[in-house]
Design a protein around this motif. Structure first.
Motif, PDB file in Angstrom:
ATOM      1  N   VAL C 155      42.641  41.116  38.588  1.00  0.00           N
ATOM      2  CA  VAL C 155      43.447  42.091  39.331  1.00  0.00           C
ATOM      3  C   VAL C 155      43.674  43.356  38.497  1.00  0.00           C
ATOM      4  CG1 VAL C 155      45.735  42.493  40.311  1.00  0.00           C
ATOM      5  CG2 VAL C 155      44.555  40.359  40.759  1.00  0.00           C
ATOM      6  N   ILE C 156      43.852  43.173  37.191  1.00  0.00           N
ATOM      7  CA  ILE C 156      44.107  44.337  36.332  1.00  0.00           C
ATOM      8  C   ILE C 156      42.831  45.136  36.117  1.00  0.00           C
ATOM      9  CG2 ILE C 156      44.770  45.048  34.004  1.00  0.00           C
ATOM     10  CD1 ILE C 156      46.679  42.634  33.982  1.00  0.00           C
ATOM     11  N   PRO C 159      40.916  47.996  39.288  1.00  0.00           N
ATOM     12  CA  PRO C 159      41.159  49.439  39.462  1.00  0.00           C
ATOM     13  C   PRO C 159      40.577  50.277  38.327  1.00  0.00           C
ATOM     14  CG  PRO C 159      43.187  48.207  39.711  1.00  0.00           C
ATOM     15  CD  PRO C 159      42.169  47.240  39.251  1.00  0.00           C
ATOM     16  N   ILE C 207      44.408  52.420  45.532  1.00  0.00           N
ATOM     17  CA  ILE C 207      45.036  51.312  46.265  1.00  0.00           C
ATOM     18  C   ILE C 207      43.967  50.363  46.796  1.00  0.00           C
ATOM     19  CG2 ILE C 207      46.351  50.751  48.340  1.00  0.00           C
ATOM     20  CD1 ILE C 207      47.899  53.378  47.848  1.00  0.00           C
ATOM     21  N   SER C 209      41.035  49.771  45.546  1.00  0.00           N
ATOM     22  CA  SER C 209      40.443  48.946  44.495  1.00  0.00           C
ATOM     23  C   SER C 209      41.414  47.851  44.065  1.00  0.00           C
ATOM     24  CB  SER C 209      40.007  49.804  43.311  1.00  0.00           C
ATOM     25  OG  SER C 209      41.106  50.468  42.774  1.00  0.00           O
ATOM     26  N   CYS C 210      42.727  48.118  44.140  1.00  0.00           N
ATOM     27  CA  CYS C 210      43.688  47.045  43.838  1.00  0.00           C
ATOM     28  C   CYS C 210      43.541  45.911  44.837  1.00  0.00           C
ATOM     29  CB  CYS C 210      45.114  47.577  43.877  1.00  0.00           C
ATOM     30  SG  CYS C 210      45.478  48.718  42.553  1.00  0.00           S
TER      31      CYS C 210
END
Lengths: 270, 155, 265
Positions: C155-156, C159, C207, C209-210
């Motif tokens: 998740v990190i 982005p 957003i 890509s998150c």
């Protein structure tokens, strides 16, 4: 049996859906004992270990470990209980991304706040007990099967458990490694005053080291006794198992319709 | 892999990622010129906005000073009410001329502001009185043909 | 004949029930991962380790692909735009396509095949070799210790990877159009800067890509944890991770785009 009972298995039943795996098992193991559970492949031995460890729930009956009914504990209590247990998986199940040292140190780092220097000493002590102190820097993929299992043994005694369960510890080992592991099980049990449950089908090796044997067949205890009793037993199942006979109470053929019918020899005349 | 080398690489990765995000914001997105947090809104009525869209740039002498935030049709005056959000660093006189222009022949349409000479500056919520509609190609061609026909007649 | 029709309808029904059931299992697993994330956030070293595998090792493929995608965009955009005499708008074209769509989407697709498949294979193999079971028996929750750190690392890094992809793409476009073809450098950047909006384009891309990061990693860890503990099981799960996450990325992209740019006619 001695007064200090560590594990009590009482009328234990377990089934996958409608298929009954274990049917009314009763056992009792006391501290300091090495107990073997033997039986043919698929007779429910590993399931029994999982029930003792609380990874699955029994259909009825219970397992009592150190006075607590395992399946009635909530998650936290169960995890606390498991710290008193060790389990040696069939092929060791070492964490492949950690070195031998880190594998043995894993539980100490997860469950204790010991300083790193003390962890180092403890890990080397545990590794020394299995004769692999010199291999602490290796990665699991650099170990032979026997060595991997010894490391796994060192890992399972990391927090000095009251019980270690061995799932097929002898599978796929050469005779030397085999007796090394066998003797280690006996020695560590005696030295640490714990209880060992060995699930195996290696009759000869295990009879040398255990105090008591249970035979499981078709989900029930078919026979039990000390190694001496077992060797001399006249019961047909035990005799077949101990002497490795091909046919007997455990049939060679999987249950099937008649041979003729399978080959369509009868249909042609029907 | 040693813990420290791993930490180093991960640190580098995070730094590169943050730098990339900053490049996107500042260099590509031009965040420094147009900051929507400090802005004031003015409106203007246009007879015809042509192909003007919300978010089209508002330029003064070619420099982006704001963006179109809203376009509504007014049923009272039957023309388009265009709201523009301008950067508060750029103020314009009250008699500023707002016209809808096209960048290049087929480019995007934008609002061009030509400053007037008034002493009073436009404030938040003010209305630009002097507007110039978009040039619509059909009208241009129509006018051209009409002019040509008129010339032909006069000859 | 009617029998076959009935059985094929049954077949459809069975599949629908199966997939709905699986979706339920996956959602429950996802919630479980979120609930058990405390450990990995408290012991951030676990996440850093996984950031190396998911983020740092994906860097090369992201940088190279981004560069080439940007170069192709620049070339194609120039070819088309110069017919209308507006080749100076090529910067706008490159930047907008990258920041809004290609950056997040292509980076996520690459991430799914590079890091997602690796996560699935690793967790699946740990399950097949009983490492997860061993961990459970050592009173360490494998979801908290193995799954959650990988999830957060994914998740990190997503982005960041998407942003790096876009920047490399803009640079690739610059290389082709300005350096090789000779479009005016000033108009490349200024046209880009006047057309790309921070909130609508860059923030929305970020957003997106998150969302993709959460989707891809959630699928990858679930497939790994759910994989049958055999060689075929793990390889099948790895394939499913790539296929499912690619489809989810594209579907999600459409939905997110529809929401974000709804106000823009």
């Amino acid at each position: 049996m001695t007064a200090e009972t560590l594990i009590e298995v009482n009328d234990l039943n377990f089934s996958y859906g409608t298929r009954a795996i274990l049917k009314g098992i009763n056992m009792s193991m006391s501290r300091g004992q090495v107990v073997a559970i033997m039986g043919g492949s698929g007779s429910g031995k590993t399931t029994l270990l999982k029930l003792i460890g609380g990874t699955i729930q029994p259909t009825s009956g219970y397992v009592k470990f150190a006075g607590e009914v395992v399946h009635e504990l909530n998650r936290d209590a169960l995890f606390k209980l498991r710290r008193k247990m060790g389990m040696l998986f069939q092929f060791g199940a070492l964490f492949t991304d950690l070195s031998v040292f880190d594998n043995v140190a894993f539980q100490m780092r997860e469950h204790t706040n010991l300083p790193e220097s003390m962890i180092r000493d403890l890990v080397l002590m545990k590794l020394h007990a299995v004769g692999l102190r010199g291999a602490h820097h290796l990665m699991p993929n650099e170990l032979s099967g026997g060595m991997a299992r010894r490391v796994a043994l060192a890992r399972s005694i990391a927090l000095d458990p009251m019980l270690i369960m061995y799932d097929e510890p002898f599978t796929g080992l050469d005779p030397i490694s085999l007796s090394v592991i066998g003797n280690l099980i006996r020695r560590l049990t005696d030295a640490l005053g714990m209880t060992s449950i060995v699930v195996t089908h290696d009759v000869q090796e295990s009879l040398k080291i255990v105090d008591y044997v249970y035979f499981i067949a078709d989900g029930v205890i078919a026979a039990e006794g000390t190694p001496k009793e077992v060797r001399e037993s006249a019961a047909p199942f035990v005799h077949q198992f101990v002497h490795g006979e091909e046919d007997g109470p455990v049939p060679f053929h999987y249950p099937a319709q008649t041979y003729k019918k399978d080959l369509n020899l009868e249909d042609t005349f029907a | 892999m040693q813990r420290t080398t791993m930490d180093l690489w991960v640190g580098l990765f995070v730094i590169i990622g943050i730098v990339a995000l900053m490049v996107l914001s500042l260099k590509v997105g031009n965040l420094n010129v147009y900051n929507p947090s400090q802005s004031y809104v003015i409106t203007g009525n246009f007879e015809n906005i042509g192909g003007l869209k919300v978010r089209a740039p508002v330029k003064g002498a070619g420099v982006v000073v704001g963006r179109v935030t809203d376009i509504q049709f007014s049923t009272q005056t039957y023309d388009a009410v265009v709201k523009m959000s301008l950067d508060s660093r750029f103020t314009f006189p009250k008699d500023t001329f707002a016209s809808i222009l096209t960048s290049g022949l087929l480019g995007e349409q934008y609002i061009g502001l030509a400053a007037g000479g008034d002493d009073v500056m436009l404030k938040d919520g003010d209305k630009v009185m002097k507007t110039n509609s978009a040039m619509v190609l059909e009208e241009l061609i129509g006018r051209f043909l009409f002019d040509k026909a008129a010339k032909d007649d006069s000859l | 004949m009617p029998n076959r029709i009935v059985s094929s309808i049954q077949n459809i029904g069975h599949r629908v029930i199966e997939s709905v059931w699986r979706l339920g299992v996956a959602s429950r697993f996802f919630i479980l991962v979120l609930l058990k994330s405390g450990t990995s956030l408290r012991r951030f070293n676990l996440v850093i380790r996984e950031l190396y595998f998911t983020g740092v090792l994906s860097l090369i493929i992201i940088v190279v692909s981004g560069l080439f995608v940007g170069m192709v965009l620049g070339l194609q955009g120039y070819e088309t735009l110069q017919k209308y005499g507006s080749e100076s708008a090529v910067g706008t074209l490159v930047a907008l396509s990258l920041v809004r769509e290609l950056g997040p989407v292509v980076a996520a697709l690459l991430f799914a095949s590079r890091a997602g498949s690796a996560i699935t294979a690793e967790i699946g193999l740990m399950k097949a070799t009983e490492q997860l079971a061993a961990m459970g028996m050592m009173a360490v929750d494998p979801i908290a210790r193995v799954v959650a750190p990988r999830f957060w690392a994914g998740v990190i890094s997503m982005p960041f990877l998407a942003a790096i992809f876009s920047v490399m793409g803009v640079f690739g476009g610059y290389l082709v159009t300005v350096v090789f073809i000779g479009v005016d450098e000033g108009s490349y950047w200024s046209q880009m800067q006047s057309a790309v909006d921070f909130r609508f384009d860059i923030l929305n891309g970020f957003i997106k890509s998150c969302f993709f990061g959460v989707a891809v990693t959630a699928i990858a860890v679930f497939e790994g944890y759910d994989a049958p503990p055999t060689a075929e099981g793990v390889s099948g799960a790895t394939t499913r991770t790539v296929v499912t996450s690619s489809l989810v990325i594209l579907g999600l992209d459409f939905i997110l785009t529809a929401f974000m740019f709804r106000g823009v006619s």
